[in-house]
Motif scaffolding. Structure first.
Motif, mmCIF file in Angstrom:
data_model
loop_
_atom_site.group_PDB
_atom_site.id
_atom_site.type_symbol
_atom_site.label_atom_id
_atom_site.label_comp_id
_atom_site.label_asym_id
_atom_site.label_seq_id
_atom_site.Cartn_x
_atom_site.Cartn_y
_atom_site.Cartn_z
ATOM 1 N N HIS A 1 28.353 -25.172 29.154
ATOM 2 C CA HIS A 1 27.254 -25.521 28.241
ATOM 3 C C HIS A 1 27.415 -24.722 26.950
ATOM 4 N N VAL A 2 27.514 -25.456 25.827
ATOM 5 C CA VAL A 2 27.734 -24.814 24.527
ATOM 6 C C VAL A 2 26.371 -24.559 23.876
ATOM 7 N N SER A 3 26.026 -23.292 23.722
ATOM 8 C CA SER A 3 24.721 -22.990 23.139
ATOM 9 C C SER A 3 24.871 -22.046 21.947
ATOM 10 N N THR A 4 23.742 -21.556 21.504
ATOM 11 C CA THR A 4 23.656 -20.878 20.208
ATOM 12 C C THR A 4 23.024 -19.489 20.330
ATOM 13 N N ASP A 5 23.318 -18.631 19.355
ATOM 14 C CA ASP A 5 22.660 -17.318 19.318
ATOM 15 C C ASP A 5 21.192 -17.439 18.891
ATOM 16 N N GLU A 6 20.810 -18.627 18.373
ATOM 17 C CA GLU A 6 19.446 -18.764 17.850
ATOM 18 C C GLU A 6 18.392 -18.692 18.951
ATOM 19 N N LYS B 1 17.216 -25.662 22.568
ATOM 20 C CA LYS B 1 18.467 -25.124 23.126
ATOM 21 C C LYS B 1 18.153 -24.077 24.205
ATOM 22 N N ALA B 2 17.137 -23.255 23.971
ATOM 23 C CA ALA B 2 16.758 -22.253 24.977
ATOM 24 C C ALA B 2 16.365 -22.949 26.277
ATOM 25 N N ALA B 3 15.594 -24.043 26.151
ATOM 26 C CA ALA B 3 15.180 -24.787 27.348
ATOM 27 C C ALA B 3 16.411 -25.298 28.095
ATOM 28 N N SER B 4 17.399 -25.797 27.336
ATOM 29 C CA SER B 4 18.598 -26.328 27.999
ATOM 30 C C SER B 4 19.380 -25.200 28.680
ATOM 31 N N ASP B 5 19.414 -24.032 28.056
ATOM 32 C CA ASP B 5 20.095 -22.883 28.694
ATOM 33 C C ASP B 5 19.427 -22.554 30.031
ATOM 34 N N HIS C 1 11.197 -31.189 10.558
ATOM 35 C CA HIS C 1 10.618 -32.476 10.140
ATOM 36 C C HIS C 1 10.200 -33.329 11.327
ATOM 37 N N GLY C 2 10.899 -33.180 12.450
ATOM 38 C CA GLY C 2 10.569 -34.000 13.633
ATOM 39 C C GLY C 2 11.404 -33.528 14.813
ATOM 40 N N ALA C 3 10.716 -33.154 15.911
ATOM 41 C CA ALA C 3 11.439 -32.515 17.018
ATOM 42 C C ALA C 3 11.760 -33.479 18.164
ATOM 43 N N GLY C 4 11.302 -34.740 18.053
ATOM 44 C CA GLY C 4 11.436 -35.657 19.191
ATOM 45 C C GLY C 4 12.869 -35.813 19.697
ATOM 46 N N ASP C 5 13.811 -36.043 18.771
ATOM 47 C CA ASP C 5 15.205 -36.237 19.186
ATOM 48 C C ASP C 5 15.774 -34.964 19.811
ATOM 49 N N PHE C 6 15.260 -33.815 19.390
ATOM 50 C CA PHE C 6 15.743 -32.530 19.928
ATOM 51 C C PHE C 6 15.303 -32.367 21.383
ATOM 52 N N ILE C 7 14.065 -32.807 21.647
ATOM 53 C CA ILE C 7 13.567 -32.738 23.028
ATOM 54 C C ILE C 7 14.357 -33.726 23.889
ATOM 55 N N ASP C 8 14.541 -34.947 23.347
ATOM 56 C CA ASP C 8 15.208 -36.005 24.123
ATOM 57 C C ASP C 8 16.646 -35.624 24.472
ATOM 58 N N THR C 9 17.410 -35.212 23.475
ATOM 59 C CA THR C 9 18.835 -34.963 23.750
ATOM 60 C C THR C 9 19.055 -33.560 24.334
ATOM 61 N N ASN C 10 18.505 -32.543 23.657
ATOM 62 C CA ASN C 10 18.862 -31.175 24.056
ATOM 63 C C ASN C 10 18.247 -30.802 25.407
ATOM 64 N N ILE C 11 17.040 -31.296 25.676
ATOM 65 C CA ILE C 11 16.391 -30.921 26.939
ATOM 66 C C ILE C 11 16.567 -32.026 27.985
ATOM 67 N N VAL C 12 16.009 -33.199 27.702
ATOM 68 C CA VAL C 12 16.068 -34.273 28.717
ATOM 69 C C VAL C 12 17.522 -34.718 28.926
#
Ligand code: NAD
Ligand code: TYD
Length: 356
Positions: free
Chosen positions: A129-134, A162-166, A90-101
């Protein structure tokens, strides 16, 4: 002490509770308290001097720098993230802000702090760093489970973030020498799971007499792990993992969604039968599939077993029974998290008819 980020969320709060049940080492808990963060998860720690809670953003470099300088943690365990695939669609902005930035800023703050530590503390410091199999994408039926060598092929905005953060975490080790550890875990379930995710949504909808919305044919496969087992894996990796390494964590429990839903209905039929009514299964409703829906995840967890001696303690049968019982025992927690914001989400995702 250790610094935990996102420790008021589902896995983070389970981790903090388990940690303080088994250790005298204090926890500094930094959580922004988004819709997914809930201080009620930590109610058992009220008045416990070993738990210091700070409401704040992992992306607030000044705050994080100050907290590190003041509390001098020996490790950071980074859970904080936006975690729901459907919301990321629905909206990826918060995912970019928190998970990546946010992860980038946290890494930078950690690097500055770590760089100034005396030799011994510097050598012992860890950033987990806690990440996911996704991050590995979707598996074909019968394909071997994900190993740590599997190519990264994230398909959703959530898994891409999450991949970017990994990758950032990996780079901060290779370039700057920061002693990082990464865990890539399969789907968790258990107490304090926010009822936007499959298992708690099915339990709470069933009990409320609402439809049980199964996306598409319900034959998508996930590998389910009881949250307490994920927490024990993280403690073990923190204790003995090799800096720079990644560890896959999973439950050796692949199941299609529809089977998970059937199991929940069967347990509820036994533990809280519908008055004079038919099985909860009659509430199952197949709905439109999720766009880009990954068909199958499966974790090969042999590395963490071989190198660190970790294996899950719960089977799915024991874990899911405990989980259903926990939701039956905690109607007040469920009512509290199903606030106005939750109802807005249900209306957005499932249509107004399935709302409140
Ligand atoms: P969650 O959504 O339940 O909790 C996330 C927590 O992070 C919340 O308390 C929220 O308030 C906090 N948070 C969000 N943005 C923040 C920010 N900018 N600064 C500080 N705090 C912030 O998530 P979860 O299911 O507990 O997942 C925790 C971690 O584990 C995530 O990194 C997720 O990617 C990973 N993970 C989850 C699963 C799963 O099945 N739930 C599986 C594997 C990995
Ligand atoms: P979810 O709990 O959102 O975790 P993830 O997407 O991170 O694996 O979903 C688990 C599976 O259940 C996934 O295949 C999507 C499916 N699902 C439904 O069928 N109905 C629902 O209402 C939800 C939330 C998920």
């Amino acid at each position: 002490m250790i610094l935990v980020t996102g420790g008021a969320g589902f896995i983070g709060s389970n981790f903090v509770l388990d940690w303080l049940a088994g250790s005298q080492e204090a926890v500094l808990n930094l959580d922004k308290l988004t819709y997914a963060g809930n201080r009620a998860n930590l109610a058992a720690l009220q008045g416990d001097a070993r738990h210091v809670f700070v409401q704040g953003d992992v992306g607030d470099s000044a705050l994080v720098g100050r907290l590190l300088a003041e509390h001098q943690p020996r490790a950071i365990v980074h859970f904080a993230a936006e975690s729901h695939v459907d919301r990321s669609i629905h909206g990826a902005g918060d995912f970019i802000d928190t998970n990546i930035v946010g992860t980038f800023r946290l890494l930078e703050a950690a690097r500055a702090y770590w760089g100034g530590l005396p030799e011994k503390e510097k050598a012992d410091f860890r950033f987990l760093h806690v990440s996911t199999d996704e991050v590995y994408g979707s598996l074909a039926p019968g394909a071997p489970a994900f190993t740590e060598q599997h190519v990264y092929e994230p398909n959703s905005p959530y898994s891409a973030s999450k991949a970017a953060s990994d990758h950032l975490v990996r780079a901060w080790h290779h370039t700057h020498g920061l002693p990082v550890l990464t865990t890539n875990c399969s789907n968790n379930y258990g107490p304090y799971h926010f009822p936007e995710k499959l298992i708690p949504l099915m339990i709470t909808n069933a009990l409320a007499g609402k439809p049980l919305p199964v996306y598409g044919d319900g034959m998508q496969v996930r590998d389910w792990l009881y949250v307490g087992d994920h927490c024990s894996a993280i403690r073990r990796v923190l204790e003995a993992g090799r800096p720079g390494q990644t560890y896959n964590v999973g439950g050796w429990n692949e199941q299609p969604n529809i089977e998970i839903v059937h199991t929940i209905c069967t347990l509820l039929d036994e533990m809280r039968p519908r008055e004079g009514g038919p099985s909860y299964r009659t509430q199952i409703a197949h709905v439109k599939d999720r766009p880009g829906h990954d068909r199958r995840y499966a974790i090969d967890a042999r590395k963490i077993e071989r190198e660190l001696g970790w294996r899950p303690a719960e089977t799915f049968e024991t874990g899911i029974r405990k989980t259903v019982q926990w939701y039956l025992n905690h109607p007040d927690w469920v009512a509290q998290v199903q606030s106005g914001a939750y109802r807005d989400w249900v209306a957005t995702q499932y249509g107004a008819a399935a709302g409140a």
